[in-house]
Write an enzyme that holds these catalytic residues in place. Structure first.
Site, PDB file in Angstrom:
ATOM      1  NE  ARG A   1      12.792   0.399 -46.197  1.00  0.00           N
ATOM      2  CZ  ARG A   1      11.604  -0.090 -46.350  1.00  0.00           C
ATOM      3  NH1 ARG A   1      10.595  -0.001 -47.235  1.00  0.00           N
ATOM      4  NH2 ARG A   1      11.410  -1.057 -45.070  1.00  0.00           N
TER       5      ARG A   1
ATOM      6  CB  ILE B   1      14.211  -4.373 -44.829  1.00  0.00           C
ATOM      7  CG1 ILE B   1      14.746  -2.967 -44.666  1.00  0.00           C
ATOM      8  CG2 ILE B   1      12.766  -4.599 -45.335  1.00  0.00           C
ATOM      9  CD1 ILE B   1      14.997  -2.714 -46.275  1.00  0.00           C
ATOM     10  CB  SER B   2      13.649  -1.591 -39.692  1.00  0.00           C
ATOM     11  OG  SER B   2      14.519  -2.708 -38.853  1.00  0.00           O
ATOM     12  CB  ALA B   3       8.915   0.496 -40.385  1.00  0.00           C
TER      13      ALA B   3
END
Length: 222
Positions: A32, A58-60
């Site tokens: 990530r 950016i999504s969790a």
């Protein structure tokens, strides 16, 4: 700076959400930190959304994991992603579907198209193609899709996306403006469309012909 210890600790924490082993393995394999702006690299494995610029996030990780789980991705699937962002969500899906599968990802912001392509290349993913386009109308030239993943909230479920979903296919999509819910949309083999509400979420708005027609202050995931 491989962050392998931090990544393993994050994946261990994700288990409380009841995530499948298949998705957890993918999360463990995807770096990530290669998908976040350098200023946020030290926070890459914190379970929260991060700003990637241009009013986008950016999504969790837990949200990515939940959506991938709901999709029930399989080896060899053809997937449409609406909203590439930094490319992280596409990388996780690409990891699960393997080299025999492919992710077609749409993104409306040119700078994010470029950065997501660069990020995916740096992380070694060759089974993702990113297009500059209005994701709310889908990508009809590559339809039908086994799975569709929408990473921005629409005012309602866009009909073109339903049409581009293969019989037996699944789509996950957040719907709503101030109050949003994540929906799992399943197209039965006879063409019947079944929607099931998963729960409350907070995403940036889907802008486009079948999305919102205005820019909003970007929301952040819970």
């Amino acid at each position: 700076m491989e962050f392998s210890k931090e990544r393993a600790e994050l994946v261990a924490r994700l288990k409380v959400h009841g995530i499948s082993e298949k998705v957890l393995r993918a999360m463990l394999n995807v770096p990530r930190h290669l998908f976040v702006p350098s200023v946020h690299m030290s926070s890459a494995y914190v379970d929260s959304p991060l700003n990637i610029g241009y009013g986008q996030t950016i999504s969790a990780p837990h949200m990515v994991a939940i959506m991938c789980d709901l999709l029930d991705l399989q080896e060899g699937h053809k997937v449409l992603e609406v909203g590439a962002g930094s490319g992280y969500n596409a990388a996780v899906m690409a990891e699960i579907i393997g080299n025999t599968g492919i992710v077609y990802s749409t993104e409306r912001i040119p700078e994010l198209v470029r950065s997501s392509k660069n990020n995916l290349k740096a992380a070694g993913y060759r089974n993702v193609e990113v297009f500059l386009s209005d994701g709310s109308i889908g990508l009809p030239e590559h339809a039908p899709y086994d799975r569709i993943c929408v990473t921005a909230s629409a005012p309602s479920i866009p009909e073109p996306l339903v049409q581009q979903l293969r019989s037996g296919g699944r789509m996950v999509i957040p719907v709503g403006e101030m109050f949003q819910s994540l929906f799992l949309v399943t197209k039965e083999n006879d063409g019947t469309v079944v929607t099931k509400e998963w729960g409350g979420v907070v995403f940036v708005p889907l802008i486009g012909k079948h999305g919102f027609h205005f820019e909003q202050k970007p929301y952040r995931h819970h």
